[in-house]
Design an enzyme around this catalytic site. Structure first.
Site, mmCIF file in Angstrom:
data_model
loop_
_atom_site.group_PDB
_atom_site.id
_atom_site.type_symbol
_atom_site.label_atom_id
_atom_site.label_comp_id
_atom_site.label_asym_id
_atom_site.label_seq_id
_atom_site.Cartn_x
_atom_site.Cartn_y
_atom_site.Cartn_z
ATOM 1 C CG HIS A 234 -1.964 -1.093 1.132
ATOM 2 N ND1 HIS A 234 -2.462 -1.745 2.241
ATOM 3 C CD2 HIS A 234 -2.593 -1.652 0.066
ATOM 4 C CE1 HIS A 234 -3.349 -2.647 1.866
ATOM 5 N NE2 HIS A 234 -3.442 -2.609 0.546
ATOM 6 C CD GLU B 294 -0.221 0.309 4.486
ATOM 7 O OE1 GLU B 294 0.426 -0.758 4.544
ATOM 8 O OE2 GLU B 294 -1.463 0.335 4.398
ATOM 9 C CG HIS C 251 0.335 -4.247 5.231
ATOM 10 N ND1 HIS C 251 -0.349 -3.743 4.146
ATOM 11 C CD2 HIS C 251 0.673 -5.513 4.896
ATOM 12 C CE1 HIS C 251 -0.419 -4.663 3.195
ATOM 13 N NE2 HIS C 251 0.206 -5.751 3.625
ATOM 14 C CD GLU D 7 -1.866 -3.567 9.101
ATOM 15 O OE1 GLU D 7 -1.266 -2.474 8.993
ATOM 16 O OE2 GLU D 7 -2.580 -4.037 8.204
#
Length: 449
Positions: free
Chosen positions: A188, A191, A323, A396
């Protein structure tokens, strides 16, 4: 990003059940609705998506209605959510009866009598690496450590940027019969901290080899692969104005529309589009693409992973996809609420959960199965396990919330927040020869390996 749902597990499961029941209806309505024309598409493209705090949604039905407007949900709280949306989508959310408050915009270039530095990070973020800066640092590391680090160009992005795979191993030029571990980052675009995570690993492994016993042992007995940037086009577009555009997808045009981009982490060829865990609208943040693995970047990495299947045996045994944000350690599956689902046994689930919790204990993240948050389909960790039986996790990274920096934490956090994952990475590497060891069943599953 995978938002973290805050609240009791009963509430979470109830919300997921409602989503599962209501999403097919919403999807059918979306497919039946007329598509906007080119002018409407162009207007939407010109708009930078923004984050909003939505106060009011407290039930599964209300959150399902939010998803149906085409927004992405970035955080979920007891009676509020944070979404990324266009102005039109925010208006649609207001029409559902909720209070919507626009959050501060992503940082832009600081006012200056001089022309802003286009295609670079704004002030306070300049220690993040652009694609060219990262490539130069990687090339320098390869030149400095040719005996343990090599670089391969495994393909190109839509706009022609090289996608790299870096290999770390004692005998780096040889393909040995050693367990392999894969680290991927930056699916993404916004990020950016994940690229720094990749560079941290490259620097840590090369600088500590021969002096740190754990690092040395891992490079002596493993083959480590790092793909530092899956979405260089999106990353460069996100900073091209000298500020941030809050861009998520790649930069691949979508036929028949003026919309650009596919969400790479909804495009992998396992349970693609199966379960209302992605969008069919090319303008949405979670657009899954025209078909499974339709994004060139996904095709390149898929081919690379399949190429590590030698003699019918996948050499990669474990993987982490980095991420931001929410500080989570996630494991498959995302497409089903079941602990196991189609393609996973109880022992396999227990191995995932145990290793995930062990790693989370070292970095302070919250460990959970992906679908404990909400349903997704076409994600890389589901694909790596479902297609190749790789014990694949999603991390994450920092921060935990929008208020702490969201997608754009200041560059001062880079050293701490990348080093924060060192122990977790080493734990994964140390179990890679027999991941089932974490549940005490190496004799049953790994005998003779």
């Amino acid at each position: 990003m995978r938002p973290r749902i805050r609240g009791g597990r009963t509430t979470v499961l109830a919300a997921l059940l409602s989503l599962a029941l209501a999403a097919p209806i919403a999807a059918a309505q979306a497919q039946d609705a007329p598509r906007p024309g080119p002018a409407a598409d162009a207007a939407r493209i010109a708009e930078v998506p923004r984050q909003y705090e939505v106060t009011g949604p407290a039930t599964r039905t209300e959150r399902t209605a939010l998803v149906a407007t085409g927004v992405s949900i970035d955080e979920v709280h007891a009676r509020a959510v944070v979404i990324t949306a266009t102005r039109a989508q925010a208006t649609a959310v207001r029409q559902l009866g909720h209070k919507v408050r626009q959050l501060p915009a992503p940082p832009t270039a600081a006012p200056s009598p001089h022309k802003p530095r286009a295609k670079d990070f704004p002030a306070g973020y300049t220690k993040y690496h652009t694609y060219d800066e990262a490539t130069k640092e990687i090339d320098a590391l390869v030149a400095r450590h040719p005996d343990i680090l090599s670089k391969q160009v495994i393909g190109t992005s839509h706009e022609g940027r090289n996608l790299l795979a870096l290999k770390l191993s004692k005998n780096v030029t040889k393909d040995e019969q050693e367990p392999e571990v894969l680290f991927t980052a930056h699916q993404h675009a916004r990020e950016h901290l994940t690229v720094e995570m990749s560079l941290y690993l490259l620097n840590e492994f090369t600088s500590k080899y021969g002096s740190d016993s754990r690092v040395t042992k891992m490079l002596d007995s493993r083959e480590i692969w790092i793909i530092p940037d899956l979405n260089p086009d999106g990353g460069e577009y996100d900073i091209a104005s000298g500020g941030f555009r809050s861009w998520r997808k790649n930069r691949q045009p979508n036929a028949g529309t003026s919309e650009v981009g596919t969400d790479l982490n909804r495009n992998w060829d396992f349970k693609w589009g199966c379960c209302d865990g992605s969008s069919t609208d090319p303008g949405d943040e979670t657009y899954r693409g025209a078909s499974a693995a339709s994004a060139p970047e996904v095709q390149v990495v898929s081919k690379f992973v399949h190429g590590r299947n030698v003699g019918g045996k996948q050499q990669i045994t474990a993987a982490i996809d980095f991420h931001t944000y929410s500080e989570l350690v996630l494991w498959p599956f995302g497409f089903t609420n079941d602990d196991t689902g189609d393609g996973m046994t109880k022992d396999e689930h227990d191995t995932f959960a145990t290793l995930g919790k062990n790693m989370a204990a070292t970095n302070g993240y919250t460990p959970e199965q992906s679908s404990d948050l909400y349903i997704t389909d076409g994600a890389i960790d589901d694909w790596l396990w479902g297609d190749q039986k790789v014990f694949a996790f999603t991390f994450e990274m920092y921060p935990s919330s929008f208020g702490s920096g969201g997608f754009y934490p200041k560059d001062s956090v880079i050293p701490k927040e990348t080093a924060r994952n060192r122990e977790a990475v080493l734990q994964m590497l140390e179990t890679a020869d027999c991941v089932y060891r974490v549940i005490g069943k190496e004799g049953q599953y790994c005998k003779g390996r």
